[in-house]
Write an enzyme that holds these catalytic residues in place. Structure first.
Site, PDB file in Angstrom:
ATOM      1  N   HIS A 218       8.187 -15.440 -36.285  1.00 35.09           N
ATOM      2  CA  HIS A 218       8.897 -15.430 -37.060  1.00 35.09           C
ATOM      3  C   HIS A 218       8.160 -15.283 -37.864  1.00 35.09           C
ATOM      4  CE1 HIS A 218       7.795 -19.257 -36.708  1.00 35.09           C
ATOM      5  NE2 HIS A 218       8.276 -19.286 -37.442  1.00 35.09           N
TER       6      HIS A 218
HETATM    7  C1  UD1 Z   1      11.289 -22.502 -41.706  1.00 31.97           C
HETATM    8  C2  UD1 Z   1      10.050 -23.284 -41.652  1.00 31.97           C
HETATM    9  C3  UD1 Z   1       8.690 -22.595 -40.955  1.00 31.97           C
HETATM   10  C4  UD1 Z   1       9.513 -23.161 -38.953  1.00 31.97           C
HETATM   11  C5  UD1 Z   1      10.387 -22.025 -38.698  1.00 31.97           C
HETATM   12  C6  UD1 Z   1      10.520 -21.971 -37.905  1.00 31.97           C
HETATM   13  C7  UD1 Z   1      10.087 -22.822 -44.768  1.00 31.97           C
HETATM   14  C8  UD1 Z   1       9.772 -22.867 -45.092  1.00 31.97           C
HETATM   15  N1  UD1 Z   1       9.467 -22.805 -43.422  1.00 31.97           N
HETATM   16  O1  UD1 Z   1      11.260 -20.577 -41.286  1.00 31.97           O
HETATM   17  O2  UD1 Z   1       8.078 -23.621 -40.618  1.00 31.97           O
HETATM   18  O3  UD1 Z   1       8.530 -21.822 -38.755  1.00 31.97           O
HETATM   19  O4  UD1 Z   1      11.863 -22.251 -40.273  1.00 31.97           O
HETATM   20  O5  UD1 Z   1      11.976 -21.587 -37.595  1.00 31.97           O
HETATM   21  O6  UD1 Z   1      10.512 -24.335 -44.405  1.00 31.97           O
HETATM   22  N2  UD1 Z   1      18.627 -18.237 -40.145  1.00 31.97           N
HETATM   23  C9  UD1 Z   1      19.841 -18.405 -39.018  1.00 31.97           C
HETATM   24  N3  UD1 Z   1      19.987 -19.351 -38.407  1.00 31.97           N
HETATM   25  C10 UD1 Z   1      19.334 -20.001 -39.597  1.00 31.97           C
HETATM   26  C11 UD1 Z   1      18.291 -20.886 -40.156  1.00 31.97           C
HETATM   27  C12 UD1 Z   1      18.279 -19.394 -41.045  1.00 31.97           C
HETATM   28  O7  UD1 Z   1      20.346 -17.240 -39.183  1.00 31.97           O
HETATM   29  O8  UD1 Z   1      20.218 -21.475 -38.188  1.00 31.97           O
HETATM   30  C13 UD1 Z   1      18.088 -16.832 -41.046  1.00 31.97           C
HETATM   31  C14 UD1 Z   1      18.175 -16.772 -41.635  1.00 31.97           C
HETATM   32  O9  UD1 Z   1      18.885 -15.360 -42.284  1.00 31.97           O
HETATM   33  C15 UD1 Z   1      17.405 -17.435 -43.200  1.00 31.97           C
HETATM   34  C16 UD1 Z   1      16.235 -17.320 -42.221  1.00 31.97           C
HETATM   35  O10 UD1 Z   1      16.748 -17.339 -40.696  1.00 31.97           O
HETATM   36  O11 UD1 Z   1      17.290 -16.410 -44.184  1.00 31.97           O
HETATM   37  C17 UD1 Z   1      14.577 -18.069 -42.105  1.00 31.97           C
HETATM   38  O12 UD1 Z   1      15.377 -19.140 -42.402  1.00 31.97           O
HETATM   39  P1  UD1 Z   1      13.982 -20.592 -43.422  1.00 31.97           P
HETATM   40  O13 UD1 Z   1      15.270 -21.438 -43.013  1.00 31.97           O
HETATM   41  O14 UD1 Z   1      14.371 -19.958 -44.601  1.00 31.97           O
HETATM   42  O15 UD1 Z   1      13.030 -20.306 -42.694  1.00 31.97           O
HETATM   43  P2  UD1 Z   1      12.036 -19.603 -41.470  1.00 31.97           P
HETATM   44  O16 UD1 Z   1      12.069 -18.719 -41.673  1.00 31.97           O
HETATM   45  O17 UD1 Z   1      13.187 -19.980 -40.083  1.00 31.97           O
END
Ligand code: UD1
Length: 387
Positions: A218
């Site tokens: 991821h």
């Molecule tokens: C975050 C953490 C990372 C962790 C990961 C676990 C930071 C900088 N990164 O990254 O360290 O390993 O979580 O999963 O905080 N999204 C959904 N549904 C959700 C949440 C996210 O669809 O419930 C999608 C969205 O498109 C979003 C993308 O995932 O833009 C990224 O989510 P985000 O929380 O920004 O970072 P992660 O890549 O999940």
């Protein structure tokens, strides 16, 4: 006097770190702590959030900031403005943040700067960071920036491994602020393993009692660049020529696979499957915590770019290849089952062979990964405020 503690969770890897603290306070009524759980809402999907609270026997958080997704700046800013209002209203004595996600750093910054007359000896809540001192020394990783910032401004730094202490001292953190408490993720793992046996995942996939591998991907550095993602899927396909490799898909990874036209490489299966896969990449929706633990316990090997899974595989004695050039968790390489793989197609199957040999040669579970970190953290929190 009872001490008001605000415990912050924001994203998937946080929940298994806050749960043991919550349990320890709930189960030891003699501790003078009143604990409240706050969710920033950084992760919000049922599969990334709600199911974890149930699996970990956590209540619905009493406060949810509902920040959702956004750029790093937008997400961090939203958490900060929401969290400031909560602190002004609740005036807790202690704020506990865990891990290294954007929510961790955002809530830490607010806590360190707020002025709340009459709260504690600092005129603001004490800031405690659980899982302090991990360093990959790679500042291109957003999590590394979050770790450095959070540690620099924390009043108390609770560490999961011995190597965290010299990392912190090298950055000028006074030693008396640091306390080695062990790894709360392993508390959650141990406590939930029995429930994991009851999960239907392996039956749904026809994989109970059969050999399979498990992969998670991821990290933006792996999945946002088409050539890298394609190379990783190629390496995975090679490994999956002999044995099915289960690949639960983080929402970001799934989006990128579609966007880069790689959808044919990863069929996302609907459960239950009619026929058990005999080989190939088995794409799935994200797994719940109990499903993940069932898979981790039964799998022959893991390939991952996650932080926490490096620790879980070490605790379970499962060969693990980390698809990254560095790790903030070197104890999993030095003592545990983890091997780092350079981002080259041929290096990845070779790293898997190394990890298997390593496990066959005998590995160790790191010190204080004993299932009692939550208790030590709860006791330390009570002492912090009394002392
Ligand atoms: C975050 C953490 C990372 C962790 C990961 C676990 C930071 C900088 N990164 O990254 O360290 O390993 O979580 O999963 O905080 N999204 C959904 N549904 C959700 C949440 C996210 O669809 O419930 C999608 C969205 O498109 C979003 C993308 O995932 O833009 C990224 O989510 P985000 O929380 O920004 O970072 P992660 O890549 O999940």
């Amino acid at each position: 006097m009872s001490v008001q503690v605000l415990l912050v969770a924001g994203a998937r890897p946080n929940y298994m770190k806050v749960a043991p603290i919550y349990w320890a306070v709930r189960e030891n009524r003699a501790l003078p702590l009143r604990l409240e759980l706050l969710h920033t809402g950084q992760h919000y999907d049922e599969s990334m959030s709600g199911s974890f609270f149930r699996d970990l026997d956590l209540p619905e958080p009493s406060i949810n900031l509902g920040v959702g997704s956004g750029s790093h700046a937008a997400q961090t800013a939203k958490v900060m403005t929401g969290f400031e209002q909560v602190l002004l209203e609740k005036r807790p004595h202690v704020v506990v943040v865990v891990g290294d996600v954007n929510s961790t750093a955002a809530c830490a910054l607010v806590t360190a700067k707020i002025q709340l007359d009459g709260v504690g000896r600092l005129g603001r809540p004490l800031l405690v960071h659980v899982e302090a001192g991990l360093r990959s020394r790679d500042r291109r990783m957003p999590e590394e920036v979050n770790r450095v910032v959070t540690d620099a401004i924390s009043d108390a730094l609770f560490t999961t491994c011995r190597d965290a202490t010299p990392n912190l001292i090298a950055e000028g953190i006074p030693e008396e602020r640091i306390r080695f408490v062990g790894n709360p993720m392993i508390d959650s793992l141990r406590r939930t393993l029995a429930a994991a046996e009851g999960s239907t995942l392996l039956d749904d996939l026809g994989l109970r009692g059969r050999a399979f591998g498990l992969c998670t991907l991821h990290r933006p550095s792996n999945v946002d660049v088409p050539e890298i993602l394609e190379m990783l899927l190629d390496a995975l396909a090679e490994i999956a020529a002999d044995v099915p490799v289960v690949l639960p898909l983080h929402p970001r990874t799934r989006q990128r696979i579609e966007q880069f036209g790689l959808g044919e490489r990863v069929a996302v299966l609907r459960r239950p499957v009619r026929q058990a896969p005999r080989r190939g990449i088995v794409g799935l929706e994200p797994l719940s915590y109990v499903e993940m633990l069932q898979a981790l316990r039964a799998t022959q090997f893991v390939l991952t770019d996650s932080g926490g899974i490096q620790e879980e595989t070490t605790a379970l004695g499962v060969p693990c290849v980390t698809l990254r050039e560095n790790t903030e968790r070197p104890v999993t390489v030095l003592e545990g089952t983890n091997v780092l793989a350079p981002l080259e197609r041929r290096a990845i199957p070779a790293a898997l062979d190394d990890a298997r040999r390593k496990v066959a040669g005998g590995v160790r579970i790191p010190e204080l990964w004993d299932g009692r970190a939550g208790e030590r953290i709860a006791t330390a929190l009570a002492e912090l405020v009394e002392g």
